[in-house]
Write an enzyme that holds these catalytic residues in place. Structure first.
Site, PDB file in Angstrom:
ATOM      1  N   LYS A  83       0.850  -1.195   0.000  1.00  0.00           N
ATOM      2  CA  LYS A  83       0.000   0.000   0.000  1.00  0.00           C
ATOM      3  C   LYS A  83       0.884   1.244   0.000  1.00  0.00           C
ATOM      4  O   LYS A  83       1.817   1.358   0.802  1.00  0.00           O
ATOM      5  CB  LYS A  83      -0.870   0.015   1.252  1.00  0.00           C
ATOM      6  CG  LYS A  83      -2.356   0.185   1.012  1.00  0.00           C
ATOM      7  CD  LYS A  83      -3.082   0.278   2.351  1.00  0.00           C
ATOM      8  CE  LYS A  83      -4.573   0.276   2.179  1.00  0.00           C
ATOM      9  NZ  LYS A  83      -5.269   0.468   3.459  1.00  0.00           N
TER      10      LYS A  83
HETATM   11  O1  G3P Z   1      -8.438   1.066   4.547  1.00  0.00           O
HETATM   12  C1  G3P Z   1      -8.677   2.422   4.869  1.00  0.00           C
HETATM   13  C2  G3P Z   1      -9.536   2.487   6.072  1.00  0.00           C
HETATM   14  O2  G3P Z   1      -8.940   1.773   7.129  1.00  0.00           O
HETATM   15  C3  G3P Z   1      -9.793   3.902   6.527  1.00  0.00           C
HETATM   16  O3  G3P Z   1     -10.980   3.844   7.246  1.00  0.00           O
HETATM   17  O4  G3P Z   1     -12.558   4.513   9.033  1.00  0.00           O
HETATM   18  O5  G3P Z   1     -10.134   5.248   9.136  1.00  0.00           O
HETATM   19  O6  G3P Z   1     -11.700   6.223   7.413  1.00  0.00           O
HETATM   20  P1  G3P Z   1     -11.357   5.011   8.271  1.00  0.00           P
END
Ligand code: G3P
Length: 218
Positions: A83
């Protein structure tokens, strides 16, 4: 639609992998920190549980260091997807790694132009963050739809749209309706997808009626 689980908690991944619904895993530096584990150990363990792509994110921000970290992560297991953030150095790293046959997941995508750059850099996946756009009053699903439509015009683009930053089951429904190839979701969202009160009510009624027959199937 492929389902990835967005966590670095091995116990959750092991539990949900048993459902047969898990096609991959995504992690990021925040999820690794939350796990309390060393990244090289936890990514290797996850890769041994889930045969599909397991995203492991670099922490460096300059090309040379990103490339070194990416190669280290890719060397852990054959199903690691490296990533990288959607920055000039991240996309330069994406191109170098994908030219070497390494799957790359370009993350922190918030616009269609960024997604076009990720596809041109040879990304295997691009991760538009639906929930974080919704959080600031922009429509994250509209971005997914726009990227899917733009990619459809360019058959040579091999990048899969991976809906990320999923907050609830409706995000999965909406991402599927607009053609996202993958959705990565917190473990709780996958569990919520199964739930419906009429299913529970209907099953209880079936079992009550079956009990009255006094029969057994085996
Ligand atoms: O894979 C990306 C994800 O983990 C981000 O999610 O909830 O931190 O916006 P969030």
């Amino acid at each position: 639609m492929k389902f990835f689980i967005d966590t670095a908690e091995v116990s959750e991944i092991r539990d949900l992998a048993a459902t047969g619904m898990v096609d991959g895993v995504t992690t990021n530096p925040s999820l690794i920190a939350r796990s309390g584990r060393r990244i090289l150990d936890v990514i290797a363990e996850i890769c041994d549980i889930v045969p599909g792509p397991v995203s492991a994110e670099v922490a460096a921000t300059d090309f040379d260091a990103m490339l070194t970290e990416g190669r280290k992560l890719a060397g852990l297991r054959s199903n690691v997807a490296v990533k990288v953030p959607l920055t000039p150095a991240g996309l330069r790293t994406c191109k170098a790694l994908s030219d070497d046959g390494v799957k790359v997941n370009v993350t922190l995508c918030f616009s269609t132009n960024q997604a076009i750059l990720a596809a041109k850099a040879g990304a295997a996946f691009v991760s538009p963050f639906v929930g974080r756009l919704d959080d600031i009053g922009q429509d994250g699903i509209d971005l997914i739809a726009d990227i899917v439509n733009v990619y459809r015009e360019y058959p040579l683009f091999r990048t899969e749209v991976l809906a990320a930053s999923i907050r609830h089951p409706m995000h999965i429904t909406e991402a599927a309706r607009v053609g996202a190839h993958v959705a990565t979701m917190p473990p709780a969202v996958l569990r919520q997808m199964y739930q419906h009160p009429l299913t529970d009510k209907g099953l209880a009624a079936f079992l009550a009626d079956w009990a009255k027959t006094g029969q057994s199937i085996v």
